[in-house]
Design a protein around this motif. Structure first.
Motif, mmCIF file in Angstrom:
data_model
loop_
_atom_site.group_PDB
_atom_site.id
_atom_site.type_symbol
_atom_site.label_atom_id
_atom_site.label_comp_id
_atom_site.label_asym_id
_atom_site.label_seq_id
_atom_site.Cartn_x
_atom_site.Cartn_y
_atom_site.Cartn_z
ATOM 1 N N GLY A 114 42.518 39.180 67.396
ATOM 2 C CA GLY A 114 43.540 40.204 67.622
ATOM 3 C C GLY A 114 44.830 39.906 66.889
ATOM 4 O O GLY A 114 44.840 39.650 65.685
ATOM 5 N N ASP A 115 45.946 39.936 67.623
ATOM 6 C CA ASP A 115 47.257 39.679 67.029
ATOM 7 C C ASP A 115 47.374 38.277 66.456
ATOM 8 O O ASP A 115 48.264 37.989 65.666
ATOM 9 C CB ASP A 115 48.362 39.858 68.074
ATOM 10 N N PHE B 290 48.013 41.738 73.395
ATOM 11 C CA PHE B 290 48.323 42.423 72.146
ATOM 12 C C PHE B 290 49.786 42.818 72.175
ATOM 13 O O PHE B 290 50.410 42.881 73.226
ATOM 14 C CB PHE B 290 47.441 43.659 71.958
#
Length: 115
Positions: free
Chosen positions: A6-7, A45
């Motif tokens: 993800g991030d 996130f």
């Protein structure tokens, strides 16, 4: 270089490339080394969409906790592999051979070698 996370993806890729290109680590050492990430907390996130306090999460075995805390960062230690993606890295060595490493954090991994 590639990773899940993800991030955390751009943060992990930057760490992998820095370890190999600037620090001279092998691809295996770079992939297995402890990682850090900026993390906004429970959401998982949104790291790049502040404003809010961002903690620095460190994987178990990372040596930077005291130094970051002394500089005023909120630091959290987490278990190895906990949200730090599964990274894989391939390098072409000076002789033109592909050298790869699969992340030990993943339950499975494969490396293909060519001569």
């Amino acid at each position: 270089a590639g990773t899940m996370g993800g991030d955390s993806q751009p943060q992990i890729v930057a760490q992998l490339l820095g370890r190999v290109l600037a620090s001279g680590e092998s691809v295996g050492e770079a992939v297995a080394a402890p990682r850090w990430r900026l993390h906004p907390g429970e959401t998982g996130f949104g790291t790049w969409h502040g404003p809010y306090e961002v903690d620095v999460e460190l994987e178990a075995g990372a040596p930077w906790s005291a130094g970051l805390a002394e500089r005023g960062h909120a630091v959290a230690q987490t278990e190895a592999g906990s949200g730090f993606g599964h990274a894989h890295l391939i390098e072409i060595d000076a002789e033109g051979h592909a050298v790869g490493a699969a992340d030990p954090r993943a339950e499975t991994g494969t490396v293909a070698c060519t001569s």
